[in-house]
Scaffold this motif. Structure first.
Motif, PDB file in Angstrom:
ATOM      1  N   UNK A  43      19.439  -0.860 -13.532  1.00 49.44           N
ATOM      2  CA  UNK A  43      20.613  -0.516 -14.170  1.00 49.44           C
ATOM      3  C   UNK A  43      20.481  -0.053 -15.541  1.00 49.44           C
ATOM      4  N   UNK A  44      19.365   0.097 -15.956  1.00 46.43           N
ATOM      5  CA  UNK A  44      18.948   0.440 -17.708  1.00 46.43           C
ATOM      6  C   UNK A  44      18.864  -0.710 -18.515  1.00 46.43           C
ATOM      7  N   UNK A  45      18.823  -2.024 -18.010  1.00 46.54           N
ATOM      8  CA  UNK A  45      19.151  -3.037 -19.025  1.00 46.54           C
ATOM      9  C   UNK A  45      17.791  -3.331 -19.836  1.00 46.54           C
ATOM     10  N   UNK A  46      16.637  -2.998 -19.086  1.00 45.52           N
ATOM     11  CA  UNK A  46      15.269  -3.066 -19.749  1.00 45.52           C
ATOM     12  C   UNK A  46      14.798  -1.903 -19.456  1.00 45.52           C
ATOM     13  N   UNK A  47      13.598  -1.445 -20.269  1.00 45.51           N
ATOM     14  CA  UNK A  47      12.982  -0.244 -20.279  1.00 45.51           C
ATOM     15  C   UNK A  47      11.892  -0.410 -19.295  1.00 45.51           C
ATOM     16  N   UNK A  48      11.424  -1.546 -19.272  1.00 45.73           N
ATOM     17  CA  UNK A  48       9.764  -1.688 -18.377  1.00 45.73           C
ATOM     18  C   UNK A  48      10.043  -2.938 -17.797  1.00 45.73           C
ATOM     19  N   UNK A  49       9.352  -2.814 -16.785  1.00 46.65           N
ATOM     20  CA  UNK A  49       9.317  -4.041 -15.564  1.00 46.65           C
ATOM     21  C   UNK A  49       8.054  -4.886 -15.735  1.00 46.65           C
ATOM     22  N   UNK A  50       8.096  -6.174 -15.857  1.00 46.63           N
ATOM     23  CA  UNK A  50       7.154  -6.916 -15.872  1.00 46.63           C
ATOM     24  C   UNK A  50       6.891  -8.022 -14.757  1.00 46.63           C
ATOM     25  N   UNK A  51       6.012  -8.368 -14.424  1.00 44.95           N
ATOM     26  CA  UNK A  51       5.822  -9.248 -12.991  1.00 44.95           C
ATOM     27  C   UNK A  51       5.547 -10.673 -13.296  1.00 44.95           C
ATOM     28  N   UNK A  52       6.188 -11.355 -12.756  1.00 41.50           N
ATOM     29  CA  UNK A  52       5.908 -12.754 -12.547  1.00 41.50           C
ATOM     30  C   UNK A  52       4.464 -13.218 -12.699  1.00 41.50           C
ATOM     31  N   UNK A 199      11.124   7.287  -4.080  1.00 40.67           N
ATOM     32  CA  UNK A 199      10.072   8.238  -4.902  1.00 40.67           C
ATOM     33  C   UNK A 199      10.110   7.895  -6.030  1.00 40.67           C
ATOM     34  N   UNK A 200       8.949   8.395  -6.879  1.00 41.23           N
ATOM     35  CA  UNK A 200       8.662   8.213  -8.157  1.00 41.23           C
ATOM     36  C   UNK A 200       7.845   6.958  -8.514  1.00 41.23           C
ATOM     37  N   UNK A 201       7.204   7.074  -9.828  1.00 40.63           N
ATOM     38  CA  UNK A 201       6.112   5.900 -10.395  1.00 40.63           C
ATOM     39  C   UNK A 201       6.833   4.600  -9.927  1.00 40.63           C
ATOM     40  N   UNK A 202       8.203   4.333 -10.182  1.00 37.18           N
ATOM     41  CA  UNK A 202       8.682   2.896 -10.042  1.00 37.18           C
ATOM     42  C   UNK A 202      10.009   3.072  -8.889  1.00 37.18           C
ATOM     43  N   UNK A 203       9.977   4.011  -8.049  1.00 31.96           N
ATOM     44  CA  UNK A 203      10.988   4.037  -6.949  1.00 31.96           C
ATOM     45  C   UNK A 203      12.187   4.398  -7.526  1.00 31.96           C
ATOM     46  N   UNK A 204      12.382   4.993  -8.719  1.00 30.85           N
ATOM     47  CA  UNK A 204      13.713   5.237  -9.186  1.00 30.85           C
ATOM     48  C   UNK A 204      14.407   6.331  -8.617  1.00 30.85           C
ATOM     49  N   UNK A 205      13.710   7.308  -7.955  1.00 32.43           N
ATOM     50  CA  UNK A 205      14.290   8.607  -7.118  1.00 32.43           C
ATOM     51  C   UNK A 205      14.669   8.028  -5.738  1.00 32.43           C
ATOM     52  N   UNK A 206      16.079   8.182  -5.375  1.00 33.78           N
ATOM     53  CA  UNK A 206      16.335   7.822  -4.047  1.00 33.78           C
ATOM     54  C   UNK A 206      16.544   9.005  -3.407  1.00 33.78           C
ATOM     55  N   UNK A 207      15.778   9.079  -2.181  1.00 38.35           N
ATOM     56  CA  UNK A 207      15.941  10.551  -1.491  1.00 38.35           C
ATOM     57  C   UNK A 207      16.753  10.280  -0.121  1.00 38.35           C
ATOM     58  N   UNK A 208      17.628  10.663   0.203  1.00 40.30           N
ATOM     59  CA  UNK A 208      18.188  10.700   1.236  1.00 40.30           C
ATOM     60  C   UNK A 208      17.951  11.760   2.328  1.00 40.30           C
ATOM     61  N   UNK A 209      17.526  11.155   3.652  1.00 40.09           N
ATOM     62  CA  UNK A 209      17.018  12.371   4.624  1.00 40.09           C
ATOM     63  C   UNK A 209      17.508  11.878   6.073  1.00 40.09           C
TER      64      UNK A 209
END
Length: 728
Positions: A43-52, A199-209
């Motif tokens: 949702x664009x709330x954070x610019x980078x994801x971090x793990x637990x 797809x994409x480095x962080x799965x941000x691109x959704x491809x419908x097939x």
């Protein structure tokens, strides 16, 4: 007359329709915090994801406390807000551990919808059952997200079966996986009949097939199953189903939404949050299927009017955001920050502007909303206004969790309260060294105010502080927070049990107290007996005056009574426990015209009691607790075995199709550590509650051990030194 609210907020009702207040809840380690982290990222709330507990040592955004990042668990619920497709979503990430269940309670109390996260491998687990009971308690519409479909032995179909059998949900897949475990590549949207790849480095691109050929048949089967489940509870879709008409995508989505809001259906989605799969469709489902605040009924009680039964009248809150209605807001969580007490509010009616005066219904005190903020984990964003449906926070408001705030002092409206479970584990709390600054008191006051399941008591008899909570981890966390946040070095230990000493037969006494040291001396003689009280009164003490004549003047009876009941019974002769269940009877005695006095007869009573106790047969009594254990029926034998091992006496068993409830009497001294054992033998699915029942004589082996410990403690030179210092 036009209010200042209505002129400012006529457009706010349109915003209400595009608002969602949801929580993320699940069993521990199901991936709630990871799911929330992905929601924030997409949702664009954070610019980078971090793990637990990630390698970068940053930790997830919602786990802002150092202890949370250190242990890799969520301890406190954390609020944030995101925007997705022009919809404003307030999100509360809740803990999964049973010890912090009050955080889930207070969150579900104010939320309009919840996403129940289930591990594809573990399925429905112990805390899932607890969370489901909480969801039912507050009647919160629910959607399920089956997480970790990329794990070994992932089985979403098993999860769906358990949802239906164990949780009694009318649930069906709205998505199915494209491959499982290491072969997981995407998901199929059953409603849209589309295959989704991330797809994409962080799965941000959704491809419908197009749906893969090997999945087309199962997709149609699951779509038909979905339509059947929804049509069973939705009339509009049922008409289409009976007429053998295929619903359109929009008709099916609308029916799912109606049934979900009425809590008659649970849509099931899936993905792998850690691998960035399936999170964006989850956001779509939150928007499409979970209710906005206007679609949820919220009630309050009007204390100024009563119904036929004399109870406060139940009112339905108005959810419009025009501000024409009076303010009603609920303080559902307190938190101490560096700026002071932060009070989380859920707005149910009306509007709140920065600088407004508000009134606490419970205390009738007026407060000023000098600062209104919106939360993003531990970060704050200032607001000028908040409306019905919003979740915000205030600074500088003196209140307790569960207080209702209104805009006018004459309004006596109280929101329905949340359920607070009773503490189940108690431990002694000792500080290493002296605390001259009062930090201990500040810490305990703060924690007990923030968390209603954390209680602090002082045991006068054992001369120790006792803290109670929902589990050993719960208390360990608070002990560690005292060290980290206040610099207090504290130790948790097993609290002392309040044993009692008593006698078993009647013993007579004839004691004379005589002392002469120059001048007026001391003289007092008492004749009588002591005897045990009936069993039903074994926690009482009694003094009887059966004297006749003036051998013992009446004006000394008060001192004699104090000598028996206060001085002699404070510490018994066996182990130093209080003496109870004894009757002291004075039949005769003697006095001296000069040397007799209150102090003389008080000392005579002490001597008479000591003489009688020495000749009597003494026993130790222990508190017996009535314990009620609830667990799945499959663990009945394990529960009974654990109770028998702790010398419990089973009074009743109640078995239904799913659960067994066992009522028993167990000595309190044998109950310590039972919470951990019960969770172990029931795979974490068992719960218990206990309350004091009675005192009864303890077993011989227990009495011998207690007497031995008392003798060892008395013989210890360190102990003698401590006792001497206390007396001095």
């Amino acid at each position: 007359k036009t209010s200042r609210y209505s002129t400012k907020s006529l457009h706010k009702n349109e915003e209400l329709i595009k608002m969602r207040n949801i929580g993320i809840a699940a069993h521990i380690d199901s991936g709630k915090t990871t799911v929330t982290e992905r929601l924030l990222y997409y949702t664009g709330r954070i610019a980078q994801m971090h793990e637990v507990k990630g390698k970068d040592k940053v930790g997830a955004t919602m786990d802002s406390m150092d202890l949370e990042r250190e242990r890799g668990i969520t301890i406190q619920s954390a609020a944030t807000h995101v925007t997705w497709k022009n919809h404003h979503i307030n999100i509360i990430d809740t803990p999964g551990h049973v010890d912090f269940t009050v955080e889930v309670e207070r969150s579900l109390r104010v939320l309009d919808g919840v996403v129940l996260v289930i591990c594809a491998n573990g399925g429905v687990q112990s805390q899932t059952l607890t969370v489901n009971r909480q969801i039912n308690r507050y009647k919160v519409p629910c959607a399920v997200f089956i997480n970790k479909i990329d794990r070994m032995a992932a089985n979403p179909h098993k999860c769906l079966t358990q949802l239906r059998s164990k949780l009694r949900h009318n649930a069906a897949f709205v998505q199915i996986p494209i491959g499982l475990e290491g072969k997981s590549t995407g998901i199929v949207d059953v409603v849209m009949r589309k295959a989704l790849y991330f797809e994409g480095n962080n799965g941000q691109n959704i491809v419908e097939k197009e749906i893969p050929e090997d999945l087309k048949e199962i997709t149609e089967i699951k779509r038909t199953e979905l339509i059947e489940c929804v049509s069973n509870v939705d009339e509009e879709l049922a008409e289409l189903f009976i007429l053998d008409q295929t619903p359109t995508v929009q008709q099916l989505k609308d029916a799912i939404r109606r049934a979900t809001i009425l809590r008659k259906f649970t849509p099931v989605l899936m993905g792998s949050a850690l691998r960035n799969k399936g999170v964006q469709p989850l956001l779509d489902a939150i928007v499409e299927y979970l209710p906005n605040p206007a679609e949820v009924e919220n009630f309050a009680f009007d204390g100024n009017t009563t119904n036929e039964n004399g109870q406060a009248t139940k009112l339905q809150m108005s959810s419009d955001r025009t501000g024409d209605n009076d303010l009603v807001a609920l303080a559902f969580k307190l938190e101490q920050s560096k700026f002071g007490q932060l009070t989380y509010l859920r707005m149910y009616q009306g509007a709140l502007y920065k600088g407004d005066n508000i009134f606490n219904v419970r205390t009738k005190k007026k407060s000023k909303a000098s600062r209104v903020v919106r939360l993003h984990s531990n970060k704050l964003e200032d607001l000028e206004e908040a409306y019905a449906g919003d979740i915000c926070a205030l600074f500088g408001i003196d209140c307790a969790s569960g207080d209702t705030f209104v805009s006018k002092v004459k309004h006596n409206i109280s929101m329905e309260q949340m359920y607070v479970p009773d503490p189940v584990v108690s431990m002694s709390l000792k500080q290493d060294g002296r605390d001259d600054s009062g930090k201990m008191s500040k810490a305990l006051n703060r924690f007990s105010k923030e968390d209603p399941t954390f209680t602090v008591t002082w045991d006068n008899e054992a001369e120790e502080m006792v803290v109670s909570g929902m589990g050993e981890l719960h208390l360990e966390i608070y002990a560690q927070r005292m060290n980290n946040e206040y610099g207090l070095n504290v130790t948790l230990g097993k609290p002392k049990v309040a044993f009692r000493e008593t006698i078993t037969s009647r013993v007579e006494f004839d004691y004379t107290h005589k002392r002469q040291s120059g001048g007026a001396g001391q003289f007092g003689r008492l004749i009588g007996y002591i005897e045990p009280l009936p069993e039903e009164r074994n926690t009482e003490l009694e003094f009887l005056d059966k004297t006749v004549g003036t051998n013992v003047p009446r004006n000394y009876m008060s001192a004699i009574k104090k000598g028996f009941l206060e001085d002699c019974c404070d510490k018994g002769p066996l182990v130093g426990a209080r003496v109870m269940g004894v009757r002291f009877v004075v039949e005769d005695g003697a006095s001296h015209m000069v040397d007799s006095s209150d102090i003389a007869f008080r000392l005579a009573a002490q001597g008479a009691a000591a003489q009688a106790f020495e000749k009597s047969h003494k026993i130790i009594s222990e508190p017996i607790m009535t314990v009620e254990v609830t667990a799945p029926a499959e663990f009945q034998s394990a529960v009974l075995s654990s109770i028998n091992k702790r010398k419990g006496v089973i009074n009743d068993q109640d078995v239904d199709s799913d659960y067994v409830t066992v009522t028993c009497d167990v000595p309190l001294n044998d109950m310590f550590g039972y919470a951990s054992e019960l969770r172990s033998v029931t795979e974490g699915k068992g719960e218990y509650a206990m309350e004091f029942c009675r005192y009864q004589p303890c077993r011989e082996d227990v009495q011998e051990e207690l007497v031995r410990q008392a003798h060892d403690a008395a013989a210890s030179p360190v102990k003698k030194k401590v006792v001497g210092r206390k007396r001095s």
